[in-house]
Design an enzyme around this catalytic site. Structure first.
Site, PDB file in Angstrom:
ATOM      1  N   ARG A  39      13.045   4.333  12.500  1.00  0.00           N
ATOM      2  CA  ARG A  39      11.805   5.098  12.428  1.00  0.00           C
ATOM      3  C   ARG A  39      10.947   4.847  13.658  1.00  0.00           C
ATOM      4  NH1 ARG A  39       9.106   4.745   6.888  1.00  0.00           N
ATOM      5  NH2 ARG A  39       8.015   6.484   7.806  1.00  0.00           N
ATOM      6  N   PRO A  83       0.800  -1.223   0.000  1.00  0.00           N
ATOM      7  CA  PRO A  83       0.000   0.000   0.000  1.00  0.00           C
ATOM      8  C   PRO A  83       0.831   1.270   0.000  1.00  0.00           C
ATOM      9  CG  PRO A  83      -0.097  -1.059   2.146  1.00  0.00           C
ATOM     10  CD  PRO A  83       0.599  -2.013   1.215  1.00  0.00           C
ATOM     11  N   ASN A  84       0.323   2.238  -0.726  1.00  0.00           N
ATOM     12  CA  ASN A  84       0.860   3.594  -0.844  1.00  0.00           C
ATOM     13  C   ASN A  84       2.136   3.695  -1.664  1.00  0.00           C
ATOM     14  OD1 ASN A  84      -1.231   4.798   0.773  1.00  0.00           O
ATOM     15  ND2 ASN A  84      -0.219   3.841   2.531  1.00  0.00           N
ATOM     16  N   ASN A 133       7.931  -5.677  -0.847  1.00  0.00           N
ATOM     17  CA  ASN A 133       7.864  -4.523   0.048  1.00  0.00           C
ATOM     18  C   ASN A 133       6.390  -4.425   0.406  1.00  0.00           C
ATOM     19  OD1 ASN A 133       7.689  -2.096   1.367  1.00  0.00           O
ATOM     20  ND2 ASN A 133       8.888  -0.949  -0.136  1.00  0.00           N
ATOM     21  N   ALA A 165       3.116  -0.841   4.874  1.00  0.00           N
ATOM     22  CA  ALA A 165       2.564  -0.883   6.228  1.00  0.00           C
ATOM     23  C   ALA A 165       2.094  -2.280   6.626  1.00  0.00           C
ATOM     24  CB  ALA A 165       1.412   0.110   6.360  1.00  0.00           C
ATOM     25  N   HIS A 216      12.660  -2.742   2.031  1.00  0.00           N
ATOM     26  CA  HIS A 216      12.072  -1.469   2.462  1.00  0.00           C
ATOM     27  C   HIS A 216      12.950  -0.335   1.966  1.00  0.00           C
ATOM     28  CE1 HIS A 216       9.226  -3.500   5.037  1.00  0.00           C
ATOM     29  NE2 HIS A 216      10.228  -4.271   5.420  1.00  0.00           N
ATOM     30  N   LEU A 217      12.318   0.717   1.508  1.00  0.00           N
ATOM     31  CA  LEU A 217      13.055   1.887   1.041  1.00  0.00           C
ATOM     32  C   LEU A 217      13.782   2.585   2.179  1.00  0.00           C
ATOM     33  CD1 LEU A 217      10.189   3.154  -1.234  1.00  0.00           C
ATOM     34  CD2 LEU A 217      12.365   2.259  -2.049  1.00  0.00           C
ATOM     35  N   SER A 218      13.090   2.767   3.296  1.00  0.00           N
ATOM     36  CA  SER A 218      13.687   3.430   4.455  1.00  0.00           C
ATOM     37  C   SER A 218      14.190   2.368   5.436  1.00  0.00           C
ATOM     38  CB  SER A 218      12.655   4.331   5.144  1.00  0.00           C
ATOM     39  OG  SER A 218      11.606   3.544   5.693  1.00  0.00           O
ATOM     40  N   ASP A 224       1.438 -15.444   6.650  1.00  0.00           N
ATOM     41  CA  ASP A 224       0.993 -16.826   6.521  1.00  0.00           C
ATOM     42  C   ASP A 224       1.002 -17.290   5.068  1.00  0.00           C
ATOM     43  OD1 ASP A 224       0.727 -16.983   9.255  1.00  0.00           O
ATOM     44  OD2 ASP A 224      -1.472 -16.991   9.248  1.00  0.00           O
ATOM     45  N   GLU A 275      12.503  -9.653   1.731  1.00  0.00           N
ATOM     46  CA  GLU A 275      11.720  -8.489   2.178  1.00  0.00           C
ATOM     47  C   GLU A 275      12.576  -7.235   1.971  1.00  0.00           C
ATOM     48  OE1 GLU A 275      10.011  -6.696   6.400  1.00  0.00           O
ATOM     49  OE2 GLU A 275      10.760  -8.744   6.332  1.00  0.00           O
ATOM     50  N   TYR A 277      11.111   8.526   1.591  1.00  0.00           N
ATOM     51  CA  TYR A 277      11.042   7.476   0.587  1.00  0.00           C
ATOM     52  C   TYR A 277      11.788   7.791  -0.706  1.00  0.00           C
ATOM     53  CZ  TYR A 277       7.518   5.820   3.806  1.00  0.00           C
ATOM     54  OH  TYR A 277       6.878   5.393   4.936  1.00  0.00           O
ATOM     55  N   ARG A 326       7.216   0.459  13.592  1.00  0.00           N
ATOM     56  CA  ARG A 326       7.797  -0.044  12.340  1.00  0.00           C
ATOM     57  C   ARG A 326       8.952  -1.021  12.583  1.00  0.00           C
ATOM     58  NH1 ARG A 326       5.557   3.060   8.183  1.00  0.00           N
ATOM     59  NH2 ARG A 326       4.966   5.152   8.849  1.00  0.00           N
ATOM     60  N   ARG A 380       5.031  10.964  -2.230  1.00  0.00           N
ATOM     61  CA  ARG A 380       4.807  10.675  -0.814  1.00  0.00           C
ATOM     62  C   ARG A 380       6.090  10.842  -0.006  1.00  0.00           C
ATOM     63  NH1 ARG A 380       4.392   4.822   1.842  1.00  0.00           N
ATOM     64  NH2 ARG A 380       3.770   5.456   3.923  1.00  0.00           N
ATOM     65  N   HIS A 434       4.026  -4.562   9.141  1.00  0.00           N
ATOM     66  CA  HIS A 434       3.887  -4.425  10.590  1.00  0.00           C
ATOM     67  C   HIS A 434       2.523  -4.864  11.116  1.00  0.00           C
ATOM     68  CE1 HIS A 434       7.295  -2.000   9.501  1.00  0.00           C
ATOM     69  NE2 HIS A 434       6.508  -1.206   8.820  1.00  0.00           N
TER      70      HIS A 434
END
Length: 149
Positions: A109, A12-13, A76, A79, A102-104, A89, A100, A25, A113, A20, A82
């Protein structure tokens, strides 16, 4: 060995990348990230399929469908990293090697997170390198899969 096929999932996002919170990001758009991944996949002699969704069920369905089509996943989950036991699952159920990304750096953070439901069921995690996190994840999963054979 035939080309490996990798599913790249964006949660998402991530469709708002470039707009954003660029201070967190970065300024790359999702289209730019996917294009870089396509170039890297070609260089690494792999096929990729990229999918972005703001809906948890769509991501879960894509993970389930990957069983028949892909040997690896780069995800990625945004949200959902978390919050989503369902995505965790699904990854555990299909047993497809997954990285996995993540950009940040999620560990520098907000406290919420710092926990990833996904981390315990993946082969590795890369965070904090902006768009390069995806590229490193793709390279990592392809190297992992190539060394299996």
């Amino acid at each position: 060995m035939s080309k490996v096929s990798i599913l790249v999932l964006h949660g998402p996002n991530l469709n708002l990348l470039g707009l954003r919170e660029p201070e967190i990001y970065g300024s790359l758009t999702l289209v730019q990230i996917n294009k870089a991944l396509e170039i890297d996949a070609q260089r690494l002699q792999a096929n990729i399929t990229c999918l972005q969704s703001n809906h948890e069920g769509v991501l879960v369905d894509a993970i389930h469908d990957a069983r028949e089509k892909h040997q690896g996943i780069v995800i990625n989950a945004g949200a959902y990293t978390h919050t989503s036991v369902a995505i965790r699952d699904a990854l555990a159920a299909v047993r497809i090697p997954t990285v996995e990304v993540h950009l940040s750096n999620i560990y520098t953070r907000e406290e919420f997170r710092h926990h990833s439901y996904i981390a315990p069921v993946v082969i590795g995690q890369i965070s904090g390198f902006g768009g390069e996190s995806y590229r490193l994840g793709l390279q990592g999963i392809i190297t992992y899969l190539t060394n299996l054979h």
